[in-house]
Design an enzyme around this catalytic site. Structure first.
Site, short mmCIF file in Angstrom:
data_model
loop_
_atom_site.label_atom_id
_atom_site.label_comp_id
_atom_site.label_asym_id
_atom_site.label_seq_id
_atom_site.Cartn_x
_atom_site.Cartn_y
_atom_site.Cartn_z
N PRO A 98 0.83 -1.21 0.00
CG PRO A 98 -0.57 -1.46 1.84
CD PRO A 98 0.65 -2.01 1.21
CD GLU A 128 0.14 -5.01 10.15
OE1 GLU A 128 -0.85 -5.76 10.27
OE2 GLU A 128 0.05 -3.83 9.72
NE ARG A 171 -5.76 -5.24 -21.62
CZ ARG A 171 -5.70 -4.07 -22.26
NH1 ARG A 171 -4.77 -3.19 -21.96
NH2 ARG A 171 -6.57 -3.79 -23.20
N1 LIG Z 1 -0.20 -3.36 -4.01
C1 LIG Z 1 -0.93 -3.21 -3.13
C2 LIG Z 1 -1.90 -2.98 -2.11
C3 LIG Z 1 -2.08 -3.60 -0.86
C4 LIG Z 1 -1.27 -4.61 -0.13
C5 LIG Z 1 -0.11 -5.16 -0.71
C6 LIG Z 1 0.67 -6.07 0.01
C7 LIG Z 1 0.30 -6.41 1.32
C8 LIG Z 1 0.86 -7.23 2.32
C9 LIG Z 1 0.04 -7.14 3.42
N2 LIG Z 1 -0.97 -6.29 3.15
C10 LIG Z 1 -0.84 -5.84 1.88
C11 LIG Z 1 -1.64 -4.93 1.16
N3 LIG Z 1 -3.18 -3.05 -0.29
N4 LIG Z 1 -3.68 -2.11 -1.13
C12 LIG Z 1 -2.93 -2.04 -2.24
N5 LIG Z 1 -3.16 -1.19 -3.29
#
Ligand SMILES: N#Cc1c(-c2ccc3cc[nH]c3c2)n[nH]c1N
Length: 235
Positions: A87, A114, A156
């Protein structure tokens, strides 16, 4: 294959959609290869532990460098591009998908909990190119869904993957605006008629109408995408 894709996850079954439909066909035709690895195969203890408590306290768990490190040593060669969904990443865009589609080897590291101990990324960056990317401003449980989205957006674009080559020429972001509405038969459905211009056969008029529809939709839903000279720019 044109593009080799490796994915590491503690839920390898989550990546099954990569083997379905058009992507499955691209694999069958040897255009791409997709290998999914279970991170737990690199654990040392009987409990196959992949996570531990965070230094500095705080909620949740962090994924262990002593597991991820040896895994990426085996799965990610120096000439590959390591993609780490998070994120906290740089926003993933169509332009990045185009860049990824020109790579020979992509390795996706799917975190959970996390996230992954930062030293895993820092250590990998001493040998290979690493991208920490986010697919949007919302929070998922792990990196698997983001990986599937990025793989689909990337693959794609590779020649031969989409049946009708023209499909990705008219991508929603190809002229920078959102795609307008689409219609097919019947001409009237539940009392709703297809816009007459689309049945006029006047291609110049149709193209003008479609551009206007795209502008109107972009103004309403994504003013940030409007070109500078278009009215409706956000303040
Ligand atoms: N890319 C992306 C993500 C994630 C994401 C990615 C990896 C992990 C590992 C634990 N929690 C996660 C959330 N959440 N929202 C996004 N746009």
């Amino acid at each position: 294959p044109t593009l080799r894709i490796d994915v590491v996850s503690i839920f390898p079954e989550y990546l099954t959609p990569l083997r379905a439909a058009l992507l499955g066909r691209a694999i069958d035709r040897g255009i791409i290869s997709v290998d999914v690895h279970d991170l737990r195969d690199w654990t040392h203890d009987v409990h196959r532990g992949v996570d531990d408590s965070p230094y500095g306290g705080g909620p949740g768990m962090v994924m262990k460098p002593e597991v991820w490190g040896p895994c990426l040593d085996d799965v990610c060669p120096d000439d590959a591009l390591l993609v780490v969904p998070t994120p906290a990443g740089v926003p993933f865009t169509q332009s990045m998908a185009e860049d990824l589609s020109r790579e020979r080897h992509l390795v996706f590291a799917c975190g959970r909990y996390e996230g992954i101990d930062q030293r895993v990324v820092d250590d990998a960056a001493t040998r290979t190119r690493v991208l920490e990317v986010s697919i949007g401003d919302f929070v998922l449980i792990g990196g698997e869904v983001a990986t599937i989205a990025m793989v689909e957006a990337t693959v794609r674009l590779i020649d031969g993957v989409l049946g009708n080559a023209a499909s990705h020429q008219q991508d929603s972001f190809s002229d920078g605006l959102l795609e307008g509405p689409s219609y097919t038969r019947p001409e009237v459905w539940r009392g709703l008629a297809v816009p007459a211009v689309l049945r006029s056969g006047d291609h110049a008029k149709i193209e003008k109408w479609r551009h206007e529809e795209s502008l109107q939709r972009t103004r309403s839903r994504r003013p940030d995408l409007l070109p500078a000279d278009e009215p409706g720019q956000p303040d």
